[in-house]
Design a protein around this motif. Structure first.
Motif, mmCIF file in Angstrom:
data_model
loop_
_atom_site.group_PDB
_atom_site.id
_atom_site.type_symbol
_atom_site.label_atom_id
_atom_site.label_comp_id
_atom_site.label_asym_id
_atom_site.label_seq_id
_atom_site.Cartn_x
_atom_site.Cartn_y
_atom_site.Cartn_z
ATOM 1 N N ARG A 81 81.807 39.627 57.046
ATOM 2 C CA ARG A 81 80.404 38.781 55.571
ATOM 3 C C ARG A 81 80.325 38.135 54.708
ATOM 4 N NH1 ARG A 81 76.800 40.683 52.697
ATOM 5 N NH2 ARG A 81 76.549 42.857 52.753
ATOM 6 N N LEU A 82 79.803 36.860 54.680
ATOM 7 C CA LEU A 82 79.613 36.844 53.260
ATOM 8 C C LEU A 82 78.861 37.509 52.588
ATOM 9 C CD1 LEU A 82 78.609 32.936 54.353
ATOM 10 C CD2 LEU A 82 81.230 33.784 53.948
ATOM 11 N N ALA A 83 79.556 37.657 51.321
ATOM 12 C CA ALA A 83 78.213 38.384 49.314
ATOM 13 C C ALA A 83 76.819 37.537 49.798
ATOM 14 C CB ALA A 83 79.093 38.781 49.081
ATOM 15 N N THR A 84 76.141 38.575 49.337
ATOM 16 C CA THR A 84 74.891 37.460 49.034
ATOM 17 C C THR A 84 74.734 37.493 47.173
ATOM 18 O OG1 THR A 84 74.075 39.387 48.297
ATOM 19 C CG2 THR A 84 74.067 38.972 50.332
ATOM 20 N N GLU A 85 74.405 36.233 46.692
ATOM 21 C CA GLU A 85 74.014 35.665 45.250
ATOM 22 C C GLU A 85 73.722 37.068 44.953
ATOM 23 O OE1 GLU A 85 71.845 32.855 44.521
ATOM 24 O OE2 GLU A 85 73.296 31.845 45.414
ATOM 25 N N ASP A 86 72.835 37.939 44.959
ATOM 26 C CA ASP A 86 72.732 39.340 44.763
ATOM 27 C C ASP A 86 74.015 40.752 44.417
ATOM 28 O OD1 ASP A 86 70.344 38.470 43.990
ATOM 29 O OD2 ASP A 86 69.657 39.254 45.552
ATOM 30 N N GLU A 87 74.723 40.266 45.144
ATOM 31 C CA GLU A 87 76.623 41.058 45.783
ATOM 32 C C GLU A 87 77.052 40.700 44.599
ATOM 33 O OE1 GLU A 87 75.820 42.982 50.163
ATOM 34 O OE2 GLU A 87 76.079 41.248 49.796
ATOM 35 N N ILE A 88 77.173 39.483 44.219
ATOM 36 C CA ILE A 88 78.277 39.483 43.558
ATOM 37 C C ILE A 88 77.677 39.020 42.268
ATOM 38 C CG2 ILE A 88 79.084 38.091 45.981
ATOM 39 C CD1 ILE A 88 78.539 35.345 44.493
ATOM 40 N N THR A 89 76.622 38.982 41.755
ATOM 41 C CA THR A 89 76.063 38.712 40.412
ATOM 42 C C THR A 89 77.214 39.501 38.874
ATOM 43 O OG1 THR A 89 74.098 37.886 40.580
ATOM 44 C CG2 THR A 89 74.070 38.679 38.592
ATOM 45 N N ASP A 90 76.673 40.851 39.691
ATOM 46 C CA ASP A 90 78.097 42.062 38.477
ATOM 47 C C ASP A 90 79.259 42.086 38.271
ATOM 48 O OD1 ASP A 90 75.089 42.722 37.312
ATOM 49 O OD2 ASP A 90 74.776 43.808 38.723
ATOM 50 N N LEU A 91 79.581 41.278 40.056
ATOM 51 C CA LEU A 91 81.721 41.748 40.079
ATOM 52 C C LEU A 91 81.672 40.046 38.595
ATOM 53 C CD1 LEU A 91 81.088 40.879 44.310
ATOM 54 C CD2 LEU A 91 81.728 43.163 42.047
ATOM 55 N N PHE A 92 81.334 39.041 38.394
ATOM 56 C CA PHE A 92 81.847 38.537 37.738
ATOM 57 C C PHE A 92 81.715 38.207 36.491
ATOM 58 C CE2 PHE A 92 83.057 37.278 42.029
ATOM 59 C CZ PHE A 92 84.805 37.278 41.774
ATOM 60 N N PRO A 93 81.465 39.141 34.929
ATOM 61 C CA PRO A 93 80.782 39.053 34.258
ATOM 62 C C PRO A 93 80.402 38.769 33.399
ATOM 63 C CG PRO A 93 81.543 40.447 33.545
ATOM 64 C CD PRO A 93 82.319 40.295 34.644
ATOM 65 N N ASP A 94 81.555 37.434 32.860
ATOM 66 C CA ASP A 94 81.856 36.295 31.776
ATOM 67 C C ASP A 94 81.665 35.405 32.697
ATOM 68 O OD1 ASP A 94 84.223 36.717 33.103
ATOM 69 O OD2 ASP A 94 84.961 36.212 31.826
ATOM 70 N N CYS A 95 81.092 34.848 33.798
ATOM 71 C CA CYS A 95 81.282 33.645 34.664
ATOM 72 C C CYS A 95 79.542 32.894 35.056
ATOM 73 C CB CYS A 95 81.813 33.732 35.687
ATOM 74 S SG CYS A 95 83.679 33.768 35.165
ATOM 75 N N GLU A 96 79.278 32.319 35.090
ATOM 76 C CA GLU A 96 78.206 31.846 36.053
ATOM 77 C C GLU A 96 78.283 31.907 37.015
ATOM 78 O OE1 GLU A 96 77.685 27.651 34.516
ATOM 79 O OE2 GLU A 96 77.080 27.753 32.409
#
Length: 159
Positions: A81-96
């Motif tokens: 399934r598509l990941a949610t914004e909440d799920e990916i927020t911390d995956l890329f700490p130096d990216c918007e």
């Protein structure tokens, strides 16, 4: 230059030629392609999917959508399934949020590229911000990321 510090350091350390393309703030890959006068098929967008309990980065041309049915075949029927914004927020700490580059390897996330991107000499992608993109040769990208190449795109009309 305000691309992701992680990406910037990696590309410079690997001595890969790339161009930073500043543009007005934009949140959609198609909009960025139009602003940069880049063919839609060369503008790569990142879509994060969740396969069972792990995250996978998919990379495909800006004008196409991820075909989750095809990805279920790629991942042998696992839950996809598509990941949610909440799920990916911390995956890329130096990216918007939503501007992550297609270098999942730098963030410990496997990368799957749609086969159609391999046909282009160059690709353009967001570089960690909503106001900077990077252009580089596809084969340089592939040599740094070692993505799995599959076909998992569908046209927006097919969704």
């Amino acid at each position: 230059m305000s691309i992701s510090p992680t990406l910037n350091a990696y590309l410079d350390r690997e001595h890969v030629h790339y161009d930073v393309l500043p543009h007005p703030e934009a949140f959609r890959a198609l909009t960025i392609a139009q602003m940069l006068h880049t063919p839609e098929k060369e503008m790569a967008k990142v879509v994060i999917v969740k396969v069972d309990k792990r995250f996978v980065m998919t990379v495909l041309p800006a004008s196409w959508k991820v075909d989750l049915r095809r990805l279920r075949t790629v991942f042998a029927g696992h839950s996809v399934r598509l990941a949610t914004e909440d799920e990916i927020t911390d995956l890329f700490p130096d990216c918007e949020l939503g501007a992550m580059p297609p270098f999942g390897n730098l963030y410990r996330i496997p990368v799957y590229v749609d086969r159609s991107l391999t046909e282009d000499e160059e690709i353009v992608f967001q570089a960690g911000t909503h106001s900077d993109a990077v252009r580089m040769r596809y084969w340089d990208f592939a040599a740094l990321v070692f993505p799995v190449v599959e076909q998992f795109r569908c046209s927006p009309a097919e969704v």
